[in-house]
Design an enzyme around this catalytic site. Sequence first.
Site, PDB file in Angstrom:
ATOM      1  N   ARG A 103       9.295  23.823 -18.121  1.00 46.70           N
ATOM      2  CA  ARG A 103       8.718  24.986 -19.179  1.00 46.70           C
ATOM      3  C   ARG A 103       9.579  24.852 -20.543  1.00 46.70           C
ATOM      4  O   ARG A 103       8.896  25.215 -21.537  1.00 46.70           O
ATOM      5  CB  ARG A 103       8.858  26.266 -18.608  1.00 46.70           C
ATOM      6  CG  ARG A 103       8.239  27.421 -19.223  1.00 46.70           C
ATOM      7  CD  ARG A 103       8.284  28.704 -18.655  1.00 46.70           C
ATOM      8  NE  ARG A 103       7.549  29.746 -19.216  1.00 46.70           N
ATOM      9  CZ  ARG A 103       8.161  31.058 -19.642  1.00 46.70           C
ATOM     10  NH1 ARG A 103       9.602  31.188 -19.230  1.00 46.70           N
ATOM     11  NH2 ARG A 103       7.778  31.798 -20.189  1.00 46.70           N
ATOM     12  N   HIS A 162       7.484  24.717 -24.063  1.00 42.74           N
ATOM     13  CA  HIS A 162       7.628  25.736 -24.969  1.00 42.74           C
ATOM     14  C   HIS A 162       8.292  25.261 -26.212  1.00 42.74           C
ATOM     15  O   HIS A 162       8.419  25.685 -27.192  1.00 42.74           O
ATOM     16  CB  HIS A 162       8.791  26.768 -24.726  1.00 42.74           C
ATOM     17  CG  HIS A 162       7.921  28.037 -23.651  1.00 42.74           C
ATOM     18  ND1 HIS A 162       8.210  29.152 -23.451  1.00 42.74           N
ATOM     19  CD2 HIS A 162       6.691  27.557 -22.834  1.00 42.74           C
ATOM     20  CE1 HIS A 162       7.404  29.807 -22.700  1.00 42.74           C
ATOM     21  NE2 HIS A 162       6.338  28.839 -22.248  1.00 42.74           N
ATOM     22  N   HIS A 201       2.129  25.419 -12.842  1.00 43.38           N
ATOM     23  CA  HIS A 201       2.486  26.735 -12.275  1.00 43.38           C
ATOM     24  C   HIS A 201       2.612  26.730 -10.836  1.00 43.38           C
ATOM     25  O   HIS A 201       2.656  27.576  -9.800  1.00 43.38           O
ATOM     26  CB  HIS A 201       1.549  28.018 -12.693  1.00 43.38           C
ATOM     27  CG  HIS A 201       1.754  28.433 -14.057  1.00 43.38           C
ATOM     28  ND1 HIS A 201       0.989  29.287 -14.843  1.00 43.38           N
ATOM     29  CD2 HIS A 201       2.962  28.206 -14.965  1.00 43.38           C
ATOM     30  CE1 HIS A 201       1.296  29.403 -15.955  1.00 43.38           C
ATOM     31  NE2 HIS A 201       2.505  28.771 -16.209  1.00 43.38           N
TER      32      HIS A 201
HETATM   33  C1  HEM Z   1      -1.939  27.814 -20.024  1.00 40.86           C
HETATM   34  C2  HEM Z   1      -1.241  28.855 -20.611  1.00 40.86           C
HETATM   35  C3  HEM Z   1       0.084  29.198 -19.864  1.00 40.86           C
HETATM   36  C4  HEM Z   1       0.353  30.703 -19.896  1.00 40.86           C
HETATM   37  C5  HEM Z   1      -0.332  31.818 -20.168  1.00 40.86           C
HETATM   38  C6  HEM Z   1       1.749  30.357 -19.208  1.00 40.86           C
HETATM   39  C7  HEM Z   1       2.489  31.685 -19.029  1.00 40.86           C
HETATM   40  C8  HEM Z   1       3.698  31.525 -18.140  1.00 40.86           C
HETATM   41  C9  HEM Z   1       4.444  32.808 -17.756  1.00 40.86           C
HETATM   42  C10 HEM Z   1       4.018  34.196 -18.294  1.00 40.86           C
HETATM   43  C11 HEM Z   1       5.416  32.393 -17.236  1.00 40.86           C
HETATM   44  C12 HEM Z   1       6.296  33.378 -16.526  1.00 40.86           C
HETATM   45  C13 HEM Z   1       7.398  34.061 -17.370  1.00 40.86           C
HETATM   46  C14 HEM Z   1       8.280  35.087 -16.733  1.00 40.86           C
HETATM   47  O1  HEM Z   1       9.215  34.911 -16.022  1.00 40.86           O
HETATM   48  O2  HEM Z   1       7.715  36.307 -17.024  1.00 40.86           O
HETATM   49  C15 HEM Z   1       5.431  31.208 -16.920  1.00 40.86           C
HETATM   50  C16 HEM Z   1       6.125  30.329 -16.251  1.00 40.86           C
HETATM   51  C17 HEM Z   1       6.384  28.771 -16.169  1.00 40.86           C
HETATM   52  N1  HEM Z   1       5.188  28.012 -16.681  1.00 40.86           N
HETATM   53 FE1  HEM Z   1       3.845  28.802 -17.848  1.00 40.86          FE
HETATM   54  N2  HEM Z   1       1.987  29.319 -18.813  1.00 40.86           N
HETATM   55  C18 HEM Z   1       1.141  28.197 -19.382  1.00 40.86           C
HETATM   56  C19 HEM Z   1       1.121  27.029 -19.414  1.00 40.86           C
HETATM   57  C20 HEM Z   1       2.095  26.337 -18.946  1.00 40.86           C
HETATM   58  C21 HEM Z   1       2.348  24.816 -19.158  1.00 40.86           C
HETATM   59  C22 HEM Z   1       1.340  24.122 -19.896  1.00 40.86           C
HETATM   60  C23 HEM Z   1       3.477  24.598 -18.432  1.00 40.86           C
HETATM   61  C24 HEM Z   1       4.221  23.121 -18.504  1.00 40.86           C
HETATM   62  C25 HEM Z   1       3.566  21.867 -18.368  1.00 40.86           C
HETATM   63  C26 HEM Z   1       3.897  25.628 -17.680  1.00 40.86           C
HETATM   64  C27 HEM Z   1       5.134  25.715 -16.915  1.00 40.86           C
HETATM   65  C28 HEM Z   1       5.524  26.874 -16.551  1.00 40.86           C
HETATM   66  C29 HEM Z   1       6.610  26.717 -15.184  1.00 40.86           C
HETATM   67  C30 HEM Z   1       7.268  25.730 -14.888  1.00 40.86           C
HETATM   68  C31 HEM Z   1       7.165  28.207 -15.267  1.00 40.86           C
HETATM   69  C32 HEM Z   1       8.152  28.672 -14.277  1.00 40.86           C
HETATM   70  C33 HEM Z   1       9.343  28.623 -15.209  1.00 40.86           C
HETATM   71  C34 HEM Z   1      10.587  29.065 -14.367  1.00 40.86           C
HETATM   72  O3  HEM Z   1      10.573  29.174 -13.084  1.00 40.86           O
HETATM   73  O4  HEM Z   1      11.758  29.312 -15.034  1.00 40.86           O
HETATM   74  N3  HEM Z   1       3.201  26.699 -18.134  1.00 40.86           N
HETATM   75  N4  HEM Z   1       4.250  30.789 -17.490  1.00 40.86           N
END
Ligand code: HEM
Length: 354
Positions: A58, A62, A188
């Site tokens: 992530r 970002h 995700h």
């Molecule tokens: C499509 C639009 C996307 C939205 C709206 C989104 C939104 C989010 C949100 C809200 C979280 C949780 C944040 C929290 O802890 O409150 C999250 C976690 C995460 N996202 Fe996304 N995301 C998107 C796309 C992506 C993309 C493109 C990737 C990587 C290629 C990604 C990888 C991750 C990962 C790995 C987590 C877990 C992070 C952790 O465990 O520390 N996301 N995302």
Amino acid sequence: MDGAAAAAMAAAVVAMLCLQLPAVGFYNTSCPNAESLVQQAVASAVANDSGLAAGLIRLHFHDCFVRGCDASVLLTSANNTAERDAAPNNPSLRGFQVIDTAKSAVEASCPNTVSCADILAFAARDSINITGNLAYQVPSGRRDGNVSLDTDAVANLPRPTFNASQLVANFAAKNLTDEEMVILSGAHTVGRSFCTSFLNRIYNGSTPIADSGLSSGYATLLQALCPSNANSSTTITTVLDPSTPTVLDNNYYKLLPLNLGLFFSDNQLRVNSTLNASVNSFAANETLWKEKFVAAMLKMGNIEVLTGSQGEIRLNCSIVNNGSSSSSVAAPRIKTTVPSYSGSTASLDEIATS
Ligand code: HEM
Ligand SMILES: *[C@@H]1O[C@H](CO)[C@@H](O)[C@H](O)[C@H]1NC(C)=O
Ligand SMILES: *[C@@H]1O[C@H](CO)[C@@H](O)[C@H](O)[C@H]1NC(C)=O
Ligand SMILES: *[C@@H]1O[C@H](CO)[C@@H](O)[C@H](O)[C@H]1NC(C)=O
Ligand SMILES: *[C@@H]1O[C@H](CO)[C@@H](O)[C@H](O)[C@H]1NC(C)=O
Ligand SMILES: *[C@@H]1O[C@H](CO)[C@@H](O)[C@H](O)[C@H]1NC(C)=O
Ligand SMILES: *[C@@H]1O[C@H](CO)[C@@H](O)[C@H](O)[C@H]1NC(C)=O
Ligand SMILES: *[C@@H]1O[C@H](CO)[C@@H](O)[C@H](O)[C@H]1NC(C)=O
Ligand SMILES: *[C@@H]1O[C@H](CO)[C@@H](O)[C@H](O)[C@H]1NC(C)=O
Ligand SMILES: *[C@@H]1O[C@H](CO)[C@@H](O)[C@H](O)[C@H]1NC(C)=O
Ligand SMILES: *[C@@H]1O[C@H](CO)[C@@H](O)[C@H](O)[C@H]1NC(C)=O
Ligand SMILES: *[C@@H]1O[C@H](CO)[C@@H](O)[C@H](O)[C@H]1NC(C)=O
Ligand SMILES: *[C@@H]1O[C@H](CO)[C@@H](O)[C@H](O)[C@H]1NC(C)=O
């Protein structure tokens, strides 16, 4: 024109149209250990805390969506107005320490040579290899930027409340297609979320609800976990993929039709028939998704990169080189302690239908 000539011309056209990173193995001669030093730092951090793999994937995303893949996400500011201070990043973004550890090892081996932006890209690649048994080469030669603004993070990062057309538009702004949006959302399949990112799906004010795309059984579990007044100081988290939370697989796409996508944005991939068709194909064929995921990650890793003499090779990933005194002071980070939550042991079908 014969086949070889056609292929050469196609390659030339691609090279002209795409902003290309120099090469795979950019540090082969200048810092031959760079990639293995990063790999060791990531492997040891993930062995200690498996969630850091998700955090690093992530972090790269970002970074790339805000001012391109230039490690701007790592910069701190004295008045807490850098990207990492913005609501989409704070307190949820993690893995900074892993990058700092990797950077220290790389600097000790070859000073002033390897960019923080490349270390981020390597670390995301290594995290995908560890969690998904999915190895690939990543081009390098990115340079580091020296501007990081919280307002840019808010303006460029997709939100969990986005609908299908907003998600498509957000990725299109980075030259990523509708399908690539669906493919990358499959990340995700690993990691966690704080309560605030899905609170509006389970409460209307203080009244428990389940929105129309969320399984009522799953909503009940989430309501037991998260109080209706949860806010950014609430340290409770839950996993994004309750079936295999630390494995990079295609289960994300299998959860969606069961109404087990955690975010409103996840569920939006199902309500649009075009996006839904991609979801169904990735649920049916993990190999297909993994192939396309690697290609989409490489494309994402190319967004607005600085190359050649642009930018700089930062010495400390959280501070620009020779910065003014205000920007070179690292602000204390907000620390959160996150209790682990293993999720329900009930089968997914039970959760979905209860
Ligand atoms: C499509 C639009 C996307 C939205 C709206 C989104 C939104 C989010 C949100 C809200 C979280 C949780 C944040 C929290 O802890 O409150 C999250 C976690 C995460 N996202 Fe996304 N995301 C998107 C796309 C992506 C993309 C493109 C990737 C990587 C290629 C990604 C990888 C991750 C990962 C790995 C987590 C877990 C992070 C952790 O465990 O520390 N996301 N995302
Ligand atoms: C670095 O070495 C690898 C492995 O030998 C090779 O595939 C790659 O093309 C090399 N890259 C450069 C820029 O020399
Ligand atoms: C291992 O993880 C724990 C918390 O999960 C942390 O406190 C500790 O510093 C980590 N150790 C290493 C060597 O990274
Ligand atoms: C992927 O992980 C395997 C097993 O640890 C390792 O041997 C391999 O070098 C890694 N591949 C890449 C591209 O990092
Ligand atoms: C998506 O959200 C935007 C902005 O709120 C809105 O204009 C649009 O009508 C919504 N689209 C759908 C299909 O709900
Ligand atoms: C998208 O592609 C266009 C045309 O090649 C280019 O001008 C623009 O800078 C690209 N945007 C991003 C974010 O890469
Ligand atoms: C939330 O509750 C209010 C007041 O009870 C009601 O008017 C509104 O329609 C509800 N909203 C949703 C999305 O259910
Ligand atoms: C979060 O909620 C708690 C308890 O309801 C409250 O004391 C605290 O001020 C809130 N924090 C923020 C940042 O809103
Ligand atoms: C699905 O999304 C695509 C891409 O935004 C859009 O062109 C199409 O109209 C949408 N289909 C429906 C049924 O909303
Ligand atoms: C999405 O795919 C499912 C199959 O999993 C199908 O039952 C459903 O009708 C599709 N929805 C849309 C909007 O295309
Ligand atoms: C799954 O996708 C892979 C990669 O595109 C393809 O080679 C394979 O034939 C597909 N399998 C099925 C059963 O369609
Ligand atoms: C910002 O980056 C440029 C290279 O693009 C560098 O010359 C300059 O010194 C940097 N500015 C600061 C304040 O570090
Ligand atoms: C924060 O500090 C930077 C310099 O590091 C300055 O440019 C900016 O205006 C400050 N922002 C606020 C809100 O004070």
